[in-house]
Design a protein around this motif. Structure first.
Motif, PDB file in Angstrom:
ATOM      1  N   SER A 195      18.921  81.628  82.751  1.00 43.86           N
ATOM      2  CA  SER A 195      17.529  81.931  83.073  1.00 43.86           C
ATOM      3  C   SER A 195      16.639  80.783  82.613  1.00 43.86           C
ATOM      4  N   VAL A 196      15.676  80.424  83.449  1.00 39.33           N
ATOM      5  CA  VAL A 196      14.680  79.433  83.036  1.00 39.33           C
ATOM      6  C   VAL A 196      13.316  80.100  82.844  1.00 39.33           C
ATOM      7  N   GLN A 197      13.337  81.377  82.565  1.00 38.36           N
ATOM      8  CA  GLN A 197      12.116  82.070  82.154  1.00 38.36           C
ATOM      9  C   GLN A 197      11.932  81.794  80.660  1.00 38.36           C
ATOM     10  N   PHE A 198      11.418  80.620  80.395  1.00 40.32           N
ATOM     11  CA  PHE A 198      11.392  80.119  79.023  1.00 40.32           C
ATOM     12  C   PHE A 198      10.457  80.915  78.124  1.00 40.32           C
ATOM     13  N   GLY A 199       9.543  81.665  78.727  1.00 40.39           N
ATOM     14  CA  GLY A 199       8.682  82.518  77.903  1.00 40.39           C
ATOM     15  C   GLY A 199       9.502  83.557  77.159  1.00 40.39           C
ATOM     16  N   SER A 200      10.465  84.168  77.862  1.00 37.28           N
ATOM     17  CA  SER A 200      11.322  85.174  77.236  1.00 37.28           C
ATOM     18  C   SER A 200      12.258  84.541  76.212  1.00 37.28           C
ATOM     19  N   ILE A 201      12.769  83.360  76.520  1.00 38.74           N
ATOM     20  CA  ILE A 201      13.671  82.669  75.596  1.00 38.74           C
ATOM     21  C   ILE A 201      12.919  82.264  74.332  1.00 38.74           C
TER      22      ILE A 201
ATOM     23  N   ARG B 291      22.486  86.643  80.460  1.00 39.05           N
ATOM     24  CA  ARG B 291      22.205  88.071  80.654  1.00 39.05           C
ATOM     25  C   ARG B 291      20.878  88.249  81.400  1.00 39.05           C
ATOM     26  N   LEU B 292      19.857  87.483  81.012  1.00 34.63           N
ATOM     27  CA  LEU B 292      18.569  87.571  81.698  1.00 34.63           C
ATOM     28  C   LEU B 292      18.679  87.149  83.158  1.00 34.63           C
ATOM     29  N   SER B 293      19.517  86.148  83.415  1.00 37.77           N
ATOM     30  CA  SER B 293      19.654  85.658  84.793  1.00 37.77           C
ATOM     31  C   SER B 293      20.429  86.625  85.669  1.00 37.77           C
ATOM     32  N   GLY B 294      21.224  87.543  85.035  1.00 39.98           N
ATOM     33  CA  GLY B 294      22.022  88.488  85.798  1.00 39.98           C
ATOM     34  C   GLY B 294      23.244  87.865  86.410  1.00 39.98           C
ATOM     35  N   ASP B 295      23.740  86.767  85.794  1.00 42.60           N
ATOM     36  CA  ASP B 295      24.902  86.084  86.359  1.00 42.60           C
ATOM     37  C   ASP B 295      25.589  85.287  85.261  1.00 42.60           C
TER      38      ASP B 295
ATOM     39  N   LEU C 222      28.312  90.573  85.215  1.00 41.70           N
ATOM     40  CA  LEU C 222      28.506  91.338  83.978  1.00 41.70           C
ATOM     41  C   LEU C 222      28.297  90.462  82.744  1.00 41.70           C
ATOM     42  N   MET C 223      27.356  90.877  81.902  1.00 41.76           N
ATOM     43  CA  MET C 223      27.144  90.301  80.571  1.00 41.76           C
ATOM     44  C   MET C 223      26.789  91.479  79.663  1.00 41.76           C
ATOM     45  N   LEU C 224      27.818  92.261  79.334  1.00 41.37           N
ATOM     46  CA  LEU C 224      27.599  93.547  78.674  1.00 41.37           C
ATOM     47  C   LEU C 224      27.369  93.392  77.176  1.00 41.37           C
TER      48      LEU C 224
ATOM     49  N   PHE D 149      18.391  76.030  64.361  1.00 41.09           N
ATOM     50  CA  PHE D 149      19.455  76.937  64.769  1.00 41.09           C
ATOM     51  C   PHE D 149      20.798  76.230  64.568  1.00 41.09           C
ATOM     52  N   ASP D 150      21.777  76.980  64.083  1.00 40.14           N
ATOM     53  CA  ASP D 150      23.108  76.387  64.069  1.00 40.14           C
ATOM     54  C   ASP D 150      23.751  76.574  65.440  1.00 40.14           C
ATOM     55  N   ARG D 151      24.967  76.037  65.622  1.00 39.86           N
ATOM     56  CA  ARG D 151      25.592  76.077  66.936  1.00 39.86           C
ATOM     57  C   ARG D 151      25.800  77.511  67.418  1.00 39.86           C
ATOM     58  N   SER D 152      26.189  78.420  66.530  1.00 43.83           N
ATOM     59  CA  SER D 152      26.416  79.812  66.946  1.00 43.83           C
ATOM     60  C   SER D 152      25.123  80.460  67.421  1.00 43.83           C
ATOM     61  N   GLY D 153      24.005  80.104  66.770  1.00 41.92           N
ATOM     62  CA  GLY D 153      22.716  80.642  67.201  1.00 41.92           C
ATOM     63  C   GLY D 153      22.338  80.154  68.577  1.00 41.92           C
ATOM     64  N   VAL D 154      22.562  78.861  68.834  1.00 37.73           N
ATOM     65  CA  VAL D 154      22.264  78.304  70.153  1.00 37.73           C
ATOM     66  C   VAL D 154      23.158  78.943  71.209  1.00 37.73           C
ATOM     67  N   GLU D 155      24.439  79.142  70.883  1.00 35.07           N
ATOM     68  CA  GLU D 155      25.369  79.771  71.828  1.00 35.07           C
ATOM     69  C   GLU D 155      24.912  81.185  72.187  1.00 35.07           C
ATOM     70  N   THR D 156      24.419  81.917  71.194  1.00 34.57           N
ATOM     71  CA  THR D 156      23.966  83.289  71.449  1.00 34.57           C
ATOM     72  C   THR D 156      22.733  83.297  72.339  1.00 34.57           C
ATOM     73  N   VAL D 157      21.841  82.353  72.114  1.00 33.62           N
ATOM     74  CA  VAL D 157      20.636  82.254  72.959  1.00 33.62           C
ATOM     75  C   VAL D 157      21.034  81.964  74.405  1.00 33.62           C
ATOM     76  N   ILE D 158      22.008  81.092  74.599  1.00 35.67           N
ATOM     77  CA  ILE D 158      22.459  80.759  75.956  1.00 35.67           C
ATOM     78  C   ILE D 158      23.137  81.962  76.601  1.00 35.67           C
ATOM     79  N   GLU D 159      23.912  82.700  75.839  1.00 36.90           N
ATOM     80  CA  GLU D 159      24.539  83.917  76.379  1.00 36.90           C
ATOM     81  C   GLU D 159      23.471  84.935  76.770  1.00 36.90           C
ATOM     82  N   TYR D 160      22.433  85.034  75.959  1.00 38.45           N
ATOM     83  CA  TYR D 160      21.323  85.933  76.283  1.00 38.45           C
ATOM     84  C   TYR D 160      20.613  85.462  77.557  1.00 38.45           C
ATOM     85  N   SER D 161      20.519  84.148  77.722  1.00 32.39           N
ATOM     86  CA  SER D 161      19.900  83.591  78.926  1.00 32.39           C
ATOM     87  C   SER D 161      20.703  83.975  80.161  1.00 32.39           C
TER      88      SER D 161
END
Length: 810
Positions: free
Chosen positions: A503-509, A494-498, A729-731, A480-492
């Motif tokens: 989120s440490v639900q690593f199965g979903s990640i 969103r999953l955490s709701g904060d 909010l992580m819209l 993954f490049d840096r932008s890909g990693v950043e997007t995964v963290i932003e998605y995390s």
């Protein structure tokens, strides 16, 4: 009252910036070796593993996918290697009670050695004993004993013949016994001649015969005694010869295992058994040639199973303490089994068919189980508790134990149990067991509670990036490049709701990482996975599951489900709810209406009357009555009936996130002031009019945005949320862009009055020094309407009383 400020697009989505980590792709990172944010759980695990007392087994509590199994594997791999290896356990024949095999404990690796020693011992004495019995010395000694017996027997019968001759009687030996015959003039007399003799002579001969018969009986008794003594002497000789043959073998083994009393006792029993069953080691004597043998069941040659060793658990190759992960914990897989084989139409078994299960293999170490799997199979949980409570493992035939089998089985001796059991499951199951199973509290004293979120800070961002590197290496995923990693963290986030957590639900990640890799390969991109492919994976994941959401949006767009996104209406508001279809959650606006009239029923929850309302929703509606009474009925009674309901709702409604909407629509109906339909609102309210946070805020905002988009964006639409939910909010990117372009709006509210002013465009109003609301405000109109209801109701009641009096006087 503070004016509500609209949220900026930077407040509804927290971007991740990893430039400070100075990497271009995950190839520049090192794999993660840390536990991301599970300090509490890790410390609990280390505590539980360190406690050597009884009952300190572990329950790993937490939702699926938070790394329970990975964490315990990592910790155990480190802890177990430094622990001593457990002993071997062997089952051997019980010569005193063959149905209850004995168990022997030996140091690591000694089990296989003991079995090999016994195999060599068996082969040696199977050859040595027959060889000793074929020796010239043994045959001579045995023959001398038999000759001595024959001489004594001959002397006995010669003496008997002499006594018979003196009494004019003859003794004849036949296969059926000894016959005495009278003699007359030295010759045997026939029965015919005997009958012709006179009575006196016959009586005389009869008396002699009876005397000699007594002598015969006594001689036979002596002969049998001599034969028995001779047989015993031969047996004793055979024992001496056999003992001489195996003495050195047994003594050598005794010397080798002198430190193990169980083995010494076992060989004492072996020696007795060998000496008592010497014929088993001698060549079988064949039947005479041509002899007719009766039919009988075929007899097998001796198998010498009694002298075999069943190595029940072998730890010769175990380094440190064993760690067993049982993924299929049936009764036999967990506790072991007693196998059977068919012989001549019957099922038979012996101690060599005892097989170890996971519990025995983990003895002296650690056994890891999944809680849900554990409770899928009958008898497993109760048997596990019994084994841990008694600290011993019993291998039992389950069918025989519960009376399902009529065959005779064996009962192996118990194995001493020293194992740490670790169960991984969810928190709901833990609370159920802790509440209703007393044994669980005694046996599983350590709870390792796994969180599903961690703080989003520089440390966790670094760890998360390294975690992504680890998954790429482990599963063969492209970098993954840096932008890909950043997007995964932003998605995390969103999953955490904060916005401030991950989120440490690593199965979903991990699932998103693999799917992003797939879409990059579909696009023939072999360089690295960028933000585009991660967003593509998220979008495609949603698309595969959001058919129901789209169907509902279509029905709203076509007017089948009534939702207005423009105009103003009295007593009508857009509430928001979250629907969960299993693998996908989405928000949907619902029209809430209210009609008010004079009466005494108070606030009527239509959905409750129709039994379509849950307890929490009922509570939210009841709070409205408390708010009305506190604010408007301090000096007058509430003479109000108000019916509130969710329109076109045909299933159970629960939760209190619509209570603010219900209160505002009630106030709109009382005041007669219309509500802007371009807004939707979510949030619970308390009796003091304070707005309280809710869940699913992202789904609710996005759900209303999709409706507005389908019906036409006007630039006036938006959502009112509790101010406490701003951090949640992580819209979606599309909603963030609409907010940035001022086409969609989000307002965080703290009080009902703020919501009223946003939705009506009118001042809410507060009580002045006179205790009255400012004229023309919403609260003034509500108070005025309630006063009118109270006065009209009092007049109506007075009039009704007068009518009753007139009727009574007439």
């Amino acid at each position: 009252m503070r004016k509500v400020k609209e949220l900026k697009h930077t407040q509804v989505y927290r971007i991740c910036d990893l430039r400070s980590l100075k990497f271009k792709t995950t190839e520049d990172l090192t794999p993660c070796k840390d536990y991301i944010g599970q300090k509490r759980a890790v410390e609990a695990i280390n505590f539980g593993l360190g406690m050597e007392f009884k009952g300190y087994n572990l329950y790993l509590s937490g939702p699926p996918g938070v790394g329970k199994t990975t964490t315990i594997k990592t910790i155990l791999s480190s802890v177990a290697k430094d622990k001593p290896s457990p002993p071997d356990w062997c089952y051997v024949f019980n010569f005193q009670d063959p149905n209850e095999p004995n168990v022997i404990e030996l140091p690591k690796g000694k089990g296989k050695e003991f079995r090999s020693v016994m195999e060599d011992f068996l082969q040696d004495f199977k050859m040595d004993i027959p060889r000793a019995f074929e020796s010239k010395e043994f045959e001579e000694q045995k023959q001398n004993m038999m000759n001595e017996f024959q001489r004594e027997k001959n002397n006995l019968f010669e003496e008997l013949q002499k006594k018979a001759a003196d009494s004019e009687m003859q003794v004849q030996f036949s296969p059926t016994g000894i016959i005495t015959i009278p003699l007359v003039e030295g010759k045997a007399i026939s029965q015919e001649n005997y009958n012709s003799l006179d009575e006196k002579t016959r009586e005389k001969i009869k008396a002699k015969k009876e005397k000699i018969d007594i002598e015969v009986a006594e001689s036979l008794k002596i002969a049998r005694k001599l034969e028995k003594e001779a047989g015993e002497k031969v047996k004793e000789l055979e024992k001496k010869v056999a003992l001489f043959s195996v003495r050195d073998l047994i003594e050598n083994i005794r010397e080798k295992y002198k430190a193990y009393p169980q083995v010494i006792d076992y060989f004492d029993q072996i020696q007795k058994h060998i000496l008592g069953n010497i014929d088993n080691f001698l060549p079988a004597k064949g039947a005479p040639a041509g002899a007719q043998m009766p039919f009988r069941m075929p007899q097998q040659e001796p198998t010498f199973t009694e002298y075999k060793v069943n190595v029940f658990t072998d730890n010769s190759n175990t380094k440190g303490a064993p760690v067993i992960y049982e993924t299929h914990p049936t009764y036999t897989n967990l506790f072991g089994s007693i196998e059977k084989e068919a012989r001549f139409g019957a099922l038979v078994t012996d101690f060599t068919m005892i097989r170890a299960g996971s519990l025995a293999k983990a003895n002296g170490g650690y056994l890891v189980l999944d809680a849900l799997d554990l409770f899928q199979y009958p008898f497993v949980w109760d048997s596990l508790k019994k084994a841990l409570e008694n600290e011993e493992l019993r291998i039992e035939d389950l069918y025989q134990q519960y009376g399902f089998s009529g065959t005779v089985g064996i009962k192996p001796g118990p194995v001493k149990l020293d194992v740490k059991v670790i169960i991984a499951g969810n928190s709901h199951l833990y609370h159920m067991l802790y509440t209703y199973d007393e044994d669980f509290r005694k046996l599983f004293k350590v709870k390792a509670d796994f969180d599903y979120v961690v703080e989003r800070n520089d440390m966790t961002l670094s760890q998360y990036s390294c975690f992504i590197k680890s998954v790429c290496d482990r599963d063969g995923i492209n970098k993954f490049d840096r932008s890909g990693v950043e997007t995964v963290i932003e998605y995390s986030s969103r999953l955490s709701g904060d916005q401030n957590k991950l989120s440490v639900q690593f199965g979903s990640i991990t699932k998103i990482l693999k799917e992003a890799d797939y879409w990059a390969k579909v696009d023939n991109n072999s360089k690295s996975i960028t933000r585009h492919y991660v967003e593509k994976a998220i979008e495609e994941k949603i698309y595969r599951s959001n058919m129901i959401e789209q169907k509902i949006q279509e029905m709203i767009a076509k007017g089948t489900i009534l939702v207005d996104t423009e105009g103003m209406v009295v007593g009508q508001i857009n509430g928001l709810a979250v629907y969960n279809s299993g693998d996908h959650a989405f928000g949907r606006p619902s029209r809430i209406t209210c009609e008010t009239y004079m009466g005494t029923e108070g606030v009527i929850n239509i959905d409750r009357r129709a039994r379509l309302s849950g307890n929490i929703h009922d509570k939210g509606v009841l709070i409205l009555s408390g708010y009305l009474g506190t604010k408007y009925a301090q000096k007058k009674p509430l003479s109000l009936s108000a019916s509130i309901g969710f329109e076109q709702s045909y299933e159970i409604i629960d939760g209190d996130s619509a209570s603010t909407a219900e209160l505002v629509v009630l106030l709109s109906s009382l005041s007669g002031i219309p509500i802007k339909q371009s807004f939707a609102i979510t949030g619970s309210v308390n009796q003091k009019g304070q707005i309280q946070p809710i869940g699913g805020v992202n789904e609710k905002v996005e759900g209303f945005f999709e409706v507005c988009k389908a019906k036409g964006i006007t630039g006036e639409q938006g959502v009112i949320i509790p101010y406490q939910n701003v951090k949640n909010l992580m819209l979606k990117k599309e909603v963030v862009q609409a907010i940035k372009d001022k086409k969609f709006h989000i307002y965080p509210a703290e009080s009902v009055n703020q919501v009223i002013e946003l939705l009506t465009g009118k001042e809410a109003g507060s009580r002045g020094s006179t205790g009255k609301f400012k004229t023309g405000t919403v609260n003034y109109l509500v108070d005025k309407k309630l006063r009118e209801f109270a006065e009209d109701y009092r007049k109506f009641g007075r009039q009704n009383t007068n009518n009753k009096k007139r009727t009574g006087s007439d």
